[in-house]
Design a protein around this motif. Structure first.
Motif, PDB file in Angstrom:
ATOM      1  N   GLU A  26       1.498   8.453  -1.143  1.00  0.00           N
ATOM      2  CA  GLU A  26       1.484   8.778  -2.567  1.00  0.00           C
ATOM      3  C   GLU A  26       2.658   8.173  -3.323  1.00  0.00           C
ATOM      4  O   GLU A  26       2.503   7.710  -4.452  1.00  0.00           O
ATOM      5  N   TYR A  27       3.841   8.195  -2.716  1.00  0.00           N
ATOM      6  CA  TYR A  27       5.066   7.802  -3.422  1.00  0.00           C
ATOM      7  C   TYR A  27       5.803   6.676  -2.705  1.00  0.00           C
ATOM      8  O   TYR A  27       7.028   6.584  -2.774  1.00  0.00           O
ATOM      9  N   GLY A  28       5.056   5.833  -2.030  1.00  0.00           N
ATOM     10  CA  GLY A  28       5.665   4.717  -1.315  1.00  0.00           C
ATOM     11  C   GLY A  28       6.410   3.766  -2.227  1.00  0.00           C
ATOM     12  O   GLY A  28       7.403   3.145  -1.819  1.00  0.00           O
ATOM     13  N   ASP A  29       5.962   3.622  -3.491  1.00  0.00           N
ATOM     14  CA  ASP A  29       6.657   2.729  -4.419  1.00  0.00           C
ATOM     15  C   ASP A  29       8.070   3.233  -4.710  1.00  0.00           C
ATOM     16  O   ASP A  29       9.005   2.441  -4.865  1.00  0.00           O
ATOM     17  N   LEU A  30       8.245   4.568  -4.764  1.00  0.00           N
ATOM     18  CA  LEU A  30       9.582   5.132  -4.969  1.00  0.00           C
ATOM     19  C   LEU A  30      10.463   4.885  -3.756  1.00  0.00           C
ATOM     20  O   LEU A  30      11.679   4.689  -3.883  1.00  0.00           O
ATOM     21  N   VAL A  43      14.550   0.123   1.998  1.00  0.00           N
ATOM     22  CA  VAL A  43      13.418   0.096   2.922  1.00  0.00           C
ATOM     23  C   VAL A  43      12.495  -1.043   2.520  1.00  0.00           C
ATOM     24  O   VAL A  43      12.070  -1.135   1.367  1.00  0.00           O
ATOM     25  N   ALA A  44      12.172  -1.889   3.488  1.00  0.00           N
ATOM     26  CA  ALA A  44      11.271  -3.004   3.226  1.00  0.00           C
ATOM     27  C   ALA A  44       9.827  -2.573   3.454  1.00  0.00           C
ATOM     28  O   ALA A  44       9.543  -1.580   4.120  1.00  0.00           O
ATOM     29  N   GLU A  45       8.906  -3.365   2.887  1.00  0.00           N
ATOM     30  CA  GLU A  45       7.490  -3.049   3.067  1.00  0.00           C
ATOM     31  C   GLU A  45       7.106  -3.051   4.542  1.00  0.00           C
ATOM     32  O   GLU A  45       6.349  -2.182   5.008  1.00  0.00           O
ATOM     33  N   ASP A  46       7.624  -4.014   5.274  1.00  0.00           N
ATOM     34  CA  ASP A  46       7.307  -4.093   6.702  1.00  0.00           C
ATOM     35  C   ASP A  46       7.808  -2.865   7.454  1.00  0.00           C
ATOM     36  O   ASP A  46       7.165  -2.405   8.406  1.00  0.00           O
ATOM     37  N   ASP A  47       8.960  -2.309   7.039  1.00  0.00           N
ATOM     38  CA  ASP A  47       9.498  -1.115   7.705  1.00  0.00           C
ATOM     39  C   ASP A  47       8.550   0.072   7.557  1.00  0.00           C
ATOM     40  O   ASP A  47       8.292   0.820   8.506  1.00  0.00           O
ATOM     41  N   VAL A  48       8.027   0.251   6.342  1.00  0.00           N
ATOM     42  CA  VAL A  48       7.107   1.369   6.089  1.00  0.00           C
ATOM     43  C   VAL A  48       5.824   1.197   6.887  1.00  0.00           C
ATOM     44  O   VAL A  48       5.330   2.138   7.530  1.00  0.00           O
ATOM     45  N   LEU A  49       5.283  -0.023   6.873  1.00  0.00           N
ATOM     46  CA  LEU A  49       4.042  -0.265   7.612  1.00  0.00           C
ATOM     47  C   LEU A  49       4.254  -0.137   9.117  1.00  0.00           C
ATOM     48  O   LEU A  49       3.364   0.338   9.845  1.00  0.00           O
ATOM     49  N   LYS A  98      -3.463   3.562   0.914  1.00  0.00           N
ATOM     50  CA  LYS A  98      -2.885   3.806  -0.408  1.00  0.00           C
ATOM     51  C   LYS A  98      -1.780   2.806  -0.733  1.00  0.00           C
ATOM     52  O   LYS A  98      -1.598   2.413  -1.889  1.00  0.00           O
ATOM     53  N   LEU A  99      -1.021   2.423   0.309  1.00  0.00           N
ATOM     54  CA  LEU A  99       0.089   1.494   0.075  1.00  0.00           C
ATOM     55  C   LEU A  99      -0.397   0.122  -0.391  1.00  0.00           C
ATOM     56  O   LEU A  99       0.388  -0.655  -0.948  1.00  0.00           O
ATOM     57  N   SER A 100      -1.662  -0.173  -0.156  1.00  0.00           N
ATOM     58  CA  SER A 100      -2.175  -1.476  -0.583  1.00  0.00           C
ATOM     59  C   SER A 100      -2.139  -1.620  -2.099  1.00  0.00           C
ATOM     60  O   SER A 100      -2.193  -2.736  -2.622  1.00  0.00           O
ATOM     61  N   THR A 101      -2.048  -0.512  -2.821  1.00  0.00           N
ATOM     62  CA  THR A 101      -1.939  -0.572  -4.288  1.00  0.00           C
ATOM     63  C   THR A 101      -0.504  -0.460  -4.760  1.00  0.00           C
ATOM     64  O   THR A 101      -0.250  -0.516  -5.964  1.00  0.00           O
ATOM     65  N   ARG A 102       0.434  -0.273  -3.812  1.00  0.00           N
ATOM     66  CA  ARG A 102       1.826  -0.035  -4.202  1.00  0.00           C
ATOM     67  C   ARG A 102       2.786  -1.108  -3.690  1.00  0.00           C
ATOM     68  O   ARG A 102       3.964  -1.059  -3.984  1.00  0.00           O
ATOM     69  N   ILE A 103       2.312  -2.032  -2.868  1.00  0.00           N
ATOM     70  CA  ILE A 103       3.156  -3.107  -2.373  1.00  0.00           C
ATOM     71  C   ILE A 103       2.573  -4.440  -2.820  1.00  0.00           C
ATOM     72  O   ILE A 103       1.440  -4.513  -3.302  1.00  0.00           O
ATOM     73  N   THR A 104       3.352  -5.489  -2.644  1.00  0.00           N
ATOM     74  CA  THR A 104       2.944  -6.789  -3.202  1.00  0.00           C
ATOM     75  C   THR A 104       2.700  -7.863  -2.157  1.00  0.00           C
ATOM     76  O   THR A 104       1.869  -8.736  -2.350  1.00  0.00           O
ATOM     77  N   HIS A 105       3.407  -7.811  -1.028  1.00  0.00           N
ATOM     78  CA  HIS A 105       3.397  -8.950  -0.118  1.00  0.00           C
ATOM     79  C   HIS A 105       2.680  -8.697   1.206  1.00  0.00           C
ATOM     80  O   HIS A 105       2.591  -9.598   2.030  1.00  0.00           O
ATOM     81  N   ASN A 106       2.199  -7.496   1.463  1.00  0.00           N
ATOM     82  CA  ASN A 106       1.640  -7.187   2.780  1.00  0.00           C
ATOM     83  C   ASN A 106       0.233  -6.624   2.717  1.00  0.00           C
ATOM     84  O   ASN A 106      -0.195  -5.889   3.602  1.00  0.00           O
ATOM     85  N   VAL A 107      -0.504  -6.999   1.675  1.00  0.00           N
ATOM     86  CA  VAL A 107      -1.871  -6.498   1.544  1.00  0.00           C
ATOM     87  C   VAL A 107      -2.741  -6.997   2.690  1.00  0.00           C
ATOM     88  O   VAL A 107      -3.572  -6.256   3.233  1.00  0.00           O
TER      89      VAL A 107
END
Length: 691
Positions: free
Chosen positions: A482-486, A500-506, A532-541
């Motif tokens: 829900e709040y991955g962008d934050l 935190v990088a996108e790769d770290d969260v994934l 859900k993160l696919s709508t909140r990140i830019t480089h790892n879709v």
């Protein structure tokens, strides 16, 4: 072993048996010999043989064949045989046995015997195993004996009358006059029996209760005499004068004073006297004080007397005897709602009992501690409860977590404290929480809008540290989704910021999906969060698309269904996704592909402003490869309102006849707080087009 051996010799041989089989053999041989002698004429050994049979019965072996012998011995004129016969009747007969009816006439005769000891045997037997029919037949005889001059007989008769009242309650009226007169007796045994009988009568008949309320002053005088009397060797127990009689009188006064103002007023002074003059250092004194406390709490007593009663229970908490501590907390638990402030004074002692080695004492201390939680002490008491949770026995964890959650929900001083407390419980004992804990915490986090950034950072750190606690992992996955962008933004005033990088969260979510410790429900949370993160990140879709597609063939049906549906979203509605292309100075520019044809695409650029001043003179310019045709429509405006209260949109039409790889360069110009800003962004990643 010879059949004629004495009882002591038989006991010695049985105890000397080395195996259960050897013991069984000895008993079988002796029982056979006893049966043979029962068939013979009276040879003077009947009582001796029945005594041996009773010992066999005590060991758990069948002895029913001795029932008729009991009947014969009861009818014997010899006292030693009659005594063994009555003992056998009490052990081998009950009201379900037909043989019990055969002794009714013998009991009636013995109740009129010249010897008080024979009368006593008959009274004890009737009071032990008399059926309802026997009680009806012999009740007049018992009433007669209650009026006898012999104190020894009156004591036995009173206890026998108690049994009759329990068996046939309607016979209680028969004993009411005699029981009232017994209160004038000086003999403690008779008084004890009378008080027990009156208690039984009052509990079973409201009219009788009202009659005996007139006897309250007499009972008070008897009790005062016991409390203030000097040393009496005959009745003294650990320095207390006949504590058994005191307890019985207090219990009766409790019944008589309940819901009655007059009786309660007559008892108040006595209770204060007992409470202040009884030594609690010995068990006998503690028993009297405990009964005093129960009486104070049950009648219409004065407020000062109730506080005194609570203080007595508080002293009990310091007693070395665990049983006394246990009954003290049990009593405090009953009155904590009505006398909350008085009990609250002993909170420290109650909390200390959480460290007791006895499991029962711990459980009572826990229940009482939870009952003492209030808005005033929630912070300090919750620290103690959380400390207890970290070391409490497994059988108490579920109850502890449930109590903590309820207390936090009712008295939480702030939403952040509430969230921190629940997360602490999940970290400490997440496997023992109720099923509804996860949705309840999610609801709490949802409503705490200003804490979204703080919560997602805290849960992410918890997820990285340990993924074994399923409830915690489920909440963490939901929150990250829900709040991955934050979380990725790395700006949080409430806690120390973490980059935190996108790769770290994934990576964290993928670890949950692949872990053998994750339940199917937890994997479902993790997969949904990944989507859900696919709508909140830019480089790892593309990586997200790959993760989701893997579970399209998962053996778990529900997880497979989710993955298939998510894959369908990627294929059919991917063009609707925003990918943020610019974010600076509070200005955010989002790109969305609204419609695709075979060679054409419609792109919408949306600009928003999160600062406290409006952005003016906004212009957007775009450039694409030469083989791609571009047409920019007029923007919706050039001023972006402050605080995200509005937006500016501009549509771009692209035609790609050669279907080359699409790239775009966008120049952003605007004025912010009297300075002109101009930036250029390169867009190399678009949602996958058909071409």
């Amino acid at each position: 072993m010879s059949p004629s051996v004495r009882l002591q010799e038989m006991i010695r041989v049985i105890r000397g048996a080395r195996t259960q089989g050897e013991e069984r053999g000895v008993i079988q041989r002796e029982c056979a010999a006893i049966r043979a002698q029962f068939r013979q004429a009276d040879n003077g050994t009947r009582s001796h043989n029945l005594a041996k049979l009773l010992y066999v019965h005590m060991l758990g072996y069948p002895a029913h064949f001795g029932q008729m012998e009991c009947v014969r011995l009861i009818a014997s004129p010899r006292y030693n045989e009659k005594r063994v016969g009555y003992l056998g009747a009490m052990m081998l007969l009950d009201e379900k046995q037909d043989a019990s009816l055969l002794i009714t006439n013998s009991i009636k005769n013995d109740l009129s015997h010249s010897s008080q000891y024979v009368q006593s045997l008959a009274l004890c037997t009737l009071g032990c195993m008399g059926s309802a029919e026997m009680c009806r037949d012999l009740a007049p005889e018992i009433d007669r004996l209650l009026r006898a001059s012999n104190s020894y007989i009156k004591k036995k008769a009173a206890l026998c009358a108690v049994h009759i009242v329990r068996k046939v309650p309607e016979l209680g009226e028969l004993f009411t006059p005699a029981s009232r007169s017994l209160l004038s007796e000086k003999n403690h045994g008779v008084l004890h029996g009378a008080v027990v009988l009156i208690t039984e009568l009052c509990e079973r008949n409201p009219e009788t209760l009202e009659q005996f309320r007139k006897a309250v002053p007499e009972l008070v005088q008897i009790m005062k005499g016991l409390v203030m009397s000097g040393y009496s060797p005959e009745h003294n127990v650990a320095g207390i004068s006949d504590p058994f009689l005191q307890v019985r009188i207090l219990r009766l006064l409790r019944i008589l004073g309940r819901n009655n103002e007059t009786a309660s007023d007559a008892v108040n002074d006595l209770l204060a006297q007992v409470a202040t003059n009884t030594d609690s250092s010995k068990t006998a004194g503690s028993a009297v004080l405990y009964e005093t406390v129960l009486t104070v709490m049950d009648i219409k007593s004065e407020s000062g007397l109730r506080v005194l009663a609570v203080n007595i229970l508080g002293r009990f908490l310091l007693n070395n005897d665990r049983n006394i501590r246990y009954i003290s907390m049990t009593s405090l638990q009953k009155i904590v709602q009505t006398d909350h402030n008085a009990v609250q004074r002993h909170r420290g002692t109650i909390v200390d009992c959480l460290k007791d080695q006895d499991a029962s004492v711990k459980r009572r201390a826990l229940e009482l501690s939870l009952a003492l939680v209030s808005a005033v002490n929630i912070r300090s008491l919750m620290k103690e409860l959380l400390l207890f949770l970290s070391s409490c026995p497994p059988e108490l964890r579920a109850h502890t977590t449930s109590g903590i959650f309820n207390a936090a929900e009712r008295y939480a001083p702030s939403q952040r404290w509430h969230i921190d407390t629940i997360l602490h419980v999940l970290t400490t004992a997440g496997g023992d929480v109720r099923d509804e804990t996860v949705p309840n915490l999610i609801q709490l986090i949802t409503t705490a809008t200003e804490l979204h950034c703080y919560t997602v950072h805290k849960l992410y750190r918890a997820l990285i540290a340990d993924i074994s606690v399923q409830s915690l992992v489920q909440v963490a996955c939901w929150c990250i989704g829900e709040y991955g962008d934050l979380l990725l933004r790395g700006e949080c005033e409430e806690t120390e910021p973490v980059q935190v990088a996108e790769d770290d969260v994934l990576d964290a979510l993928e670890t949950v999906l692949q872990s053998h410790m994750s339940s199917p429900a937890t994997r479902g949370f993790a997969l949904t969060a990944t989507m859900k993160l696919s709508t909140r990140i830019t480089h790892n879709v593309d990586r997200i698309r790959s993760i989701v597609s893997i579970y399209g063939s998962c053996i778990d049906v529900e997880l497979q269904q989710r993955a298939v549906e998510y894959n369908a979203l990627f294929k059919k509605y991917d063009h609707m996704r925003y990918v943020i292309v610019y974010e600076k100075n509070g200005v955010t520019l989002k790109l969305q592909t609204d419609r695709q044809t075979d060679t054409g695409m419609t792109i919408t650029l949306t600009a928003t402003n999160s600062t406290d001043r409006e952005i003016t003179s906004l212009t957007l310019q775009a450039a694409v490869p030469k083989s791609v045709q571009l047409q920019m429509k007029a923007p919706s405006g050039d001023v972006i309102p402050a605080h995200g209260l509005g937006q500016v949109t501009q549509t771009v039409l692209l035609n790609n006849p050669n279907k080359v790889s699409l790239k775009m360069r966008v120049r952003v110009c605007y004025t912010s707080q009297d300075f002109v800003c101009q930036d250029t962004v390169q867009i190399d990643s678009f949602p996958s087009p058909a071409w």
